[in-house]
Design an enzyme around this catalytic site. Structure first.
Site, short mmCIF file in Angstrom:
data_model
loop_
_atom_site.label_atom_id
_atom_site.label_comp_id
_atom_site.label_asym_id
_atom_site.label_seq_id
_atom_site.Cartn_x
_atom_site.Cartn_y
_atom_site.Cartn_z
CE LYS A 8 5.55 17.06 -19.69
NZ LYS A 8 6.25 16.31 -18.61
CG ASP A 136 5.42 20.78 -17.72
OD1 ASP A 136 6.62 21.03 -17.50
OD2 ASP A 136 4.85 19.73 -17.33
#
Length: 281
Positions: A8, A136
């Site tokens: 990401k 995350d």
């Protein structure tokens, strides 16, 4: 079962305040990109314990401390009847890059085990388990653009048009800063413009409205950060920033050709380029 845990990037990252528990409240937009590891999960033989075998990029921890095994143990704690598994991880996404590679591996392990053994857990249940593994990790359960607030685990779907944008990502080999060190050098502050308001502005204005608050402190330790940002800008990036707490830098470009060309000549960097999307990966 073979899965492809993806990385990401962060479009803006504001560190707003230090909490009484020692953590920090943040706001950031996390966007999945198709730079992936390879994860294979198969049932273990009768009487065989769960195991992890890693190949590819070196992983700087023993298998039992890998987030993949942490994910296994977290899921087994909730489902003691879950069968054991043999897990094989080929690392391609660099660690210490702010790309969430280890977190993605853990989240995809949860999802893979859930599917392989038909545990019937919902995404929301998996995300709650993932939150206990790393900040995350829940993002990768949903794997679509998400606004992350609180300590990074409070997620809400983001409506953002990324059509036509291509990312180029570069991470200096052998150069990284721990998340703890990145936070140690930062001074939290409230931004005059919220992240959502900044993202709502035209893309051409992102370079002046979107900020990663880790860049000054991490850049002071790693001058490669600023050098890579300048390189991306010269290559025609609409927006360039460090991802997460570093040490990768990405640029957003109007075409695949521009993104690919931006990575040429970057010796000593792990790199990837590809399209962005507002849809789930």
């Amino acid at each position: 079962m073979i899965l492809f845990p993806n990385a990401k990037i962060n479009l803006g990252l504001h560190v707003l305040r230090r909490r009484p528990d020692g953590y920090h409240d943040i706001e950031t937009l996390m966007v999945p990109v198709a730079w992936t590891d390879i994860l294979e999960i198969v049932p273990a033989a009768p009487g065989e314990p769960t195991s992890l075998t890693t190949t590819g990029r070196p992983v700087d921890c023993p298998p039992e401390k890998n987030l993949v095994m942490k994910a296994w143990r977290a899921l087994a704690d909730t489902r003691p009847d879950m069968p054991h598994a043999r897990i094989f991880l080929r690392k391609i996404v660099p660690d210490g890059a702010g790309l969430g590679g280890g977190s993605a591996d853990a989240a995809f392990t949860l999802m893979g085990l859930n599917r392989l053994f038909a545990l019937g857990l919902s995404d929301e249940q998996l995300a709650r388990i993932a939150a206990g593994i790393g900040a995350d990790c829940p993002f990768f359960i949903y794997n679509r653009p998400m606004l992350a607030t609180g300590t990074g685990t409070t997620l809400s779907p983001a409506r953002i048009n990324l059509d036509g944008l291509h990312a180029a990502i570069a991470k200096p080999e052998g150069r990284s800063v721990s998340t703890a060190a990145a936070y140690a050098g930062i001074t939290p502050c409230q931004r005059k413009i919220s992240l959502e308001a900044a993202l709502a502005m035209p893309r051409e204005e992102w370079s002046t409205t979107l900020h990663n608050d880790f860049e000054p402190s991490v850049g002071a330790i790693l001058p490669e950060i600023d050098a890579l940002k300048q390189h991306m800008t010269r290559a025609g990036a609409l927006y360039t920033a460090m991802s997460g707490s570093g040490s990768s830098v990405f640029g957003l470009f109007r075409s695949a050709k521009m993104a690919e060309q931006a990575l040429r000549g970057l010796d000593g960097c792990a790199s990837w380029s590809g399209p962005l999307s507002g849809a789930p990966l």
